[in-house]
Scaffold this active site. Structure first.
Site, PDB file in Angstrom:
ATOM      1  N   LYS A 208       1.635   1.547   3.054  1.00 60.95           N
ATOM      2  CA  LYS A 208       1.932   1.704   4.483  1.00 60.95           C
ATOM      3  C   LYS A 208       3.325   2.314   4.664  1.00 60.95           C
ATOM      4  O   LYS A 208       3.509   3.284   5.377  1.00 60.95           O
ATOM      5  CB  LYS A 208       1.836   0.332   5.157  1.00 60.95           C
ATOM      6  CG  LYS A 208       2.135   0.357   6.637  1.00 60.95           C
ATOM      7  CD  LYS A 208       1.868  -1.014   7.257  1.00 60.95           C
ATOM      8  CE  LYS A 208       2.427  -1.078   8.664  1.00 60.95           C
ATOM      9  NZ  LYS A 208       2.190  -2.359   9.319  1.00 60.95           N
ATOM     10  N   GLU A 214       7.172  -1.237  -6.374  1.00 58.48           N
ATOM     11  CA  GLU A 214       6.106  -1.342  -7.376  1.00 58.48           C
ATOM     12  C   GLU A 214       5.177  -0.131  -7.300  1.00 58.48           C
ATOM     13  O   GLU A 214       4.838   0.489  -8.302  1.00 58.48           O
ATOM     14  CB  GLU A 214       5.266  -2.617  -7.144  1.00 58.48           C
ATOM     15  CG  GLU A 214       5.967  -3.915  -7.463  1.00 58.48           C
ATOM     16  CD  GLU A 214       6.741  -4.469  -6.269  1.00 58.48           C
ATOM     17  OE1 GLU A 214       7.070  -3.694  -5.341  1.00 58.48           O
ATOM     18  OE2 GLU A 214       7.032  -5.679  -6.284  1.00 58.48           O
ATOM     19  N   GLY A 269      -0.384  -5.061   6.785  1.00 64.83           N
ATOM     20  CA  GLY A 269      -0.897  -4.790   5.439  1.00 64.83           C
ATOM     21  C   GLY A 269      -2.141  -5.605   5.109  1.00 64.83           C
ATOM     22  O   GLY A 269      -3.155  -5.078   4.644  1.00 64.83           O
ATOM     23  N   ARG A 270      -2.082  -6.921   5.380  1.00 62.17           N
ATOM     24  CA  ARG A 270      -3.216  -7.780   5.013  1.00 62.17           C
ATOM     25  C   ARG A 270      -4.367  -7.659   5.998  1.00 62.17           C
ATOM     26  O   ARG A 270      -5.396  -8.313   5.830  1.00 62.17           O
ATOM     27  CB  ARG A 270      -2.757  -9.228   4.877  1.00 62.17           C
ATOM     28  CG  ARG A 270      -2.058  -9.781   6.104  1.00 62.17           C
ATOM     29  CD  ARG A 270      -1.368 -11.097   5.779  1.00 62.17           C
ATOM     30  NE  ARG A 270      -0.557 -11.610   6.878  1.00 62.17           N
ATOM     31  CZ  ARG A 270       0.689 -11.217   7.147  1.00 62.17           C
ATOM     32  NH1 ARG A 270       1.257 -10.270   6.428  1.00 62.17           N
ATOM     33  NH2 ARG A 270       1.362 -11.742   8.141  1.00 62.17           N
ATOM     34  N   GLU A 355      -0.023 -15.658   3.841  1.00 64.96           N
ATOM     35  CA  GLU A 355       1.050 -14.790   4.332  1.00 64.96           C
ATOM     36  C   GLU A 355       1.081 -14.833   5.864  1.00 64.96           C
ATOM     37  O   GLU A 355       2.120 -14.660   6.485  1.00 64.96           O
ATOM     38  CB  GLU A 355       0.861 -13.357   3.830  1.00 64.96           C
ATOM     39  CG  GLU A 355       2.180 -12.637   3.642  1.00 64.96           C
ATOM     40  CD  GLU A 355       2.046 -11.272   2.987  1.00 64.96           C
ATOM     41  OE1 GLU A 355       1.088 -10.541   3.307  1.00 64.96           O
ATOM     42  OE2 GLU A 355       2.902 -10.921   2.161  1.00 64.96           O
ATOM     43  N   HIS A 386     -17.304 -26.386 -13.530  1.00 63.10           N
ATOM     44  CA  HIS A 386     -17.108 -26.808 -14.915  1.00 63.10           C
ATOM     45  C   HIS A 386     -15.639 -26.839 -15.294  1.00 63.10           C
ATOM     46  O   HIS A 386     -15.305 -26.870 -16.475  1.00 63.10           O
ATOM     47  CB  HIS A 386     -17.908 -25.899 -15.852  1.00 63.10           C
ATOM     48  CG  HIS A 386     -19.386 -26.042 -15.634  1.00 63.10           C
ATOM     49  ND1 HIS A 386     -20.174 -26.881 -16.383  1.00 63.10           N
ATOM     50  CD2 HIS A 386     -20.196 -25.499 -14.690  1.00 63.10           C
ATOM     51  CE1 HIS A 386     -21.419 -26.832 -15.928  1.00 63.10           C
ATOM     52  NE2 HIS A 386     -21.461 -25.996 -14.901  1.00 63.10           N
ATOM     53  N   LYS A 506      12.743  -9.696  -2.936  1.00 56.69           N
ATOM     54  CA  LYS A 506      12.785  -8.245  -3.179  1.00 56.69           C
ATOM     55  C   LYS A 506      14.227  -7.762  -3.245  1.00 56.69           C
ATOM     56  O   LYS A 506      14.604  -7.009  -4.122  1.00 56.69           O
ATOM     57  CB  LYS A 506      12.099  -7.502  -2.025  1.00 56.69           C
ATOM     58  CG  LYS A 506      10.600  -7.512  -2.050  1.00 56.69           C
ATOM     59  CD  LYS A 506      10.104  -6.456  -1.059  1.00 56.69           C
ATOM     60  CE  LYS A 506       8.792  -6.832  -0.439  1.00 56.69           C
ATOM     61  NZ  LYS A 506       8.402  -5.984   0.674  1.00 56.69           N
TER      62      LYS A 506
HETATM   63  C1  G6Q Z   1       0.871  -7.558   3.993  1.00 56.05           C
HETATM   64  C2  G6Q Z   1       2.209  -7.404   3.462  1.00 56.05           C
HETATM   65  C3  G6Q Z   1       2.311  -6.839   2.063  1.00 56.05           C
HETATM   66  C4  G6Q Z   1       2.181  -5.322   1.974  1.00 56.05           C
HETATM   67  C5  G6Q Z   1       2.666  -4.878   0.603  1.00 56.05           C
HETATM   68  C6  G6Q Z   1       2.525  -3.386   0.391  1.00 56.05           C
HETATM   69  O1  G6Q Z   1       0.605  -7.944   5.094  1.00 56.05           O
HETATM   70  O2  G6Q Z   1       2.967  -6.696   4.372  1.00 56.05           O
HETATM   71  O3  G6Q Z   1       1.381  -7.410   1.184  1.00 56.05           O
HETATM   72  O4  G6Q Z   1       0.872  -4.936   2.203  1.00 56.05           O
HETATM   73  O5  G6Q Z   1       4.000  -5.264   0.426  1.00 56.05           O
HETATM   74  O6  G6Q Z   1       3.243  -2.678   1.331  1.00 56.05           O
HETATM   75  P1  G6Q Z   1       3.062  -1.140   1.485  1.00 56.05           P
HETATM   76  O7  G6Q Z   1       1.666  -0.861   1.877  1.00 56.05           O
HETATM   77  O8  G6Q Z   1       4.049  -0.702   2.509  1.00 56.05           O
HETATM   78  O9  G6Q Z   1       3.353  -0.524   0.129  1.00 56.05           O
END
Ligand code: G6Q
Length: 549
Positions: A208, A214, A269-270, A355, A386, A506
């Site tokens: 996003k 990462e 994001g989620r 989250e 199990h 972070k």
């Molecule tokens: C979700 C969070 C988080 C995000 C990641 C990736 O709600 O905001 O999990 O999706 O940190 O972020 P980017 O899509 O910006 O790389």
């Protein structure tokens, strides 16, 4: 409407009193008292049937919980979400994922823009691209068709795509290999690329912000791999596309913004798996199936938006979760899908729930004086039985469980499916009713073992049952959990759409990276533990004798 602080609301106070009567009874007695209980506490929406009769509730509990939803302004806040108001207050944004699945003929004007038109423009672009990849019309740098798709993203830009790919694998093109890279651990990328031909591989860089360390680290290494294999920098154009809200950063990375699929800051994001972040899903299952997934989401949105709370599946699930958390003191919830294709569902729901609702202050910044989000975790069906189910049956913590089953298998084989499904019902039974000492004795158990075999029961479950796993059902199931999370977050008065808690780690990591990389001994000014750990790490890193194979 004015909403009182949660613990001062009349229905909250009434629930506190009511809880004592629930505490004084148990599921055995409740079922014995009302032989029709199994019919009473059932609700269905969009092909998802919820049996919540094995929750520790009575009709009075439900009545009071619905009263609490009303007193907390749930309907009003839900409507604010659907209108695109900035309900994510700490980031001053809308949380408008419901617009991602609205049909083309609907219109939703937010800040003067019809967002549904924008959503469908991107869906059309995705459809055209996915179709070209699937048909072989999209060629790689050397003219070969794409056989491998690697999604690079993390968190919300990874968990949805992985979960959906696994869940809908039955519907996916088997001659396409899909892989997902999220961890900055180089092993993740190296293992994902193993065996892939660069000239047949397409990378989707999903981020996003396009600023996530990462993802950018993985994307940079993937680009180096591709350029090295194909020996030509210009190859990137045919092998890298981006999904992002940040065109500038996408261009700076070297991806042509022609090959960029956008989404918007009002998609968290989620909550983004059905935005352009779903590009890998669409390539895997094809546009037609992808639209079925969207239809499933939308159908549940409409149910949530219009059904009376008494029949509203996400509202009821949210209220039951809140009841278990705040009144019965359950800190953890198990999600157990009895379908192998849903093997990543728990990981996905973990982010969605934790989250969103792992928050310690209300919208106005006041520290809460009640418990918010529970810990969510789980594994597919019988495997868990199990291993860790022991603790759920006989441990000292009560862990409510969502058991998710299907009446039909996508891969019918002999008796497998009925054996699998019998476990859904049997687990719910065992957890609810347990086994008394007299019952254990009646089986001829030696007296010294009786106590060990007693199961107290009275452990709550939801059983969610559907006919068969389809893209549509998956969409409805995810939307169900989204709105259940929203229901809880609204009553708790928290911001379910921000995630400030992940920031500090972070920032600290960014400061530590140069200290790990530095050739010369850095001056460390952390706490003594961190200083010692960094020094030890640097020493072990220099130790050439212990390099494993
Ligand atoms: C979700 C969070 C988080 C995000 C990641 C990736 O709600 O905001 O999990 O999706 O940190 O972020 P980017 O899509 O910006 O790389």
């Amino acid at each position: 409407m004015t909403v009182l602080p949660l613990r001062q609301r009349s229905t909250w106070l009434a629930l506190e009193t009511h809880e004592r009567s629930i505490d004084a009874t148990n599921l055995r007695s409740l079922f014995a008292k009302d032989p029709k209980r199994g019919e009473l506490f059932r609700v269905e929406a969009e092909g998802l049937h919820l049996d919540y009769s094995k929750q520790r509730i009575t009709e009075e509990t439900v009545r009071l919980l619905i009263g609490l939803a009303n007193e907390s302004g749930l309907a009003e806040r839900r409507d604010q979400m659907f209108r695109g108001e900035h309900i994510n207050v700490s980031e001053d944004r809308a949380a408008l994922h419901v617009a991602l699945r609205m049909p083309k003929d609907v219109s939703l004007i937010v800040d003067g823009v019809d967002v549904v038109v924008e959503v469908h423009a991107v869906l059309d672009q995705m459809t055209s691209f996915a179709s070209r990849v699937r048909s072989g019309a999209w060629k790689g740098h050397t003219g070969k068709v794409i056989k491998n798709v690697v999604n690079i993203g993390i968190g919300g830009s990874d968990l949805g795509p992985v979960m959906a790919y696994e869940a809908l694998r039955y519907y996916s093109r088997r001659d396409l290999t899909l892989r997902f890279v999220s961890n900055v651990d180089s092993t993740d990328l190296v293992e994902a690329l193993r065996g892939l031909e660069a000239d047949e591989t397409l990378f989707i860089i999903s981020s996003k912000t396009f600023g996530t360390l990462e993802t950018l680290t993985n994307a940079t290494s993937a680009r180096e791999w591709l350029v090295e294999k194909l020996g030509d920098e210009t190859a990137v154009a045919k092998h890298f596309v981006a999904v992002s809200t940040n065109a500038e950063k996408v261009a700076a990375f070297g991806i042509d913004t022609e090959n960029m699929f956008v989404f918007w800051d009002w998609v968290g994001g989620r909550y983004s798996m059905e935005s352009a972040i779903g590009l890998s899903t669409m390539i895997a299952i094809g546009p037609e199936r992808y639209y079925e997934l969207l239809d499933g989401f939308h159908a549940m949105d409409e149910h949530f938006r219009t059904a009376p709370f008494e029949e509203n599946l996400p509202v009821l699930m949210g209220l039951l979760a809140l009841w278990n958390r705040d009144f019965l003191g359950c800190a953890s919830v198990g999600v157990m899908p009895y379908d192998q294709y849903l093997k990543r569902l728990a990981a996905y729901l973990q982010q969605l729930t934790m989250e969103s609702n792992g928050k310690h202050v209300t919208l106005d910044g006041t520290t809460v004086d009640y418990d918010t989000g529970a810990l969510y975790w789980g594994e597919p069906g019988t495997n868990g039985q199990h291993s860790f189910y022991q603790l759920i049956h006989q441990g000292t913590s009560i862990i409510p469980v969502d058991l998710i089953g299907f009446a039909k298998s996508l891969n019918p084989l002999g008796e497998h499916h009925d054996i699998l499904s019998s476990n859904v019902f049997a687990q719910a039974q065992a957890l609810a009713f347990g086994k008394t000492a007299d019952e254990v004795r009646a089986e001829g158990t030696p007296e010294h073992v009786v106590a060990h075999r007693v199961m107290e029961g009275n452990r709550p479950t939801n059983v969610l049952l559907a006919e068969i796993l389809t893209p549509r059902i998956l969409g409805s199931l995810i939307a169900l959990y989204e709105h259940s999370v929203f229901t809880q977050g609204t009553i708790w008065g928290i911001d379910s759409f921000d995630q400030w808690g992940v920031e500090l780690g972070k920032q600290l990591a960014v400061a530590i990276i140069p200290e790990l990389e530095s050739e010369s001994e850095p001056t460390l000014a952390h706490d003594s533990s961190t200083n010692e750990l960094i020094t030890l790490y640097r020493r072990l890193k220099r130790n050439e004798d212990t390099h494993g194979n």
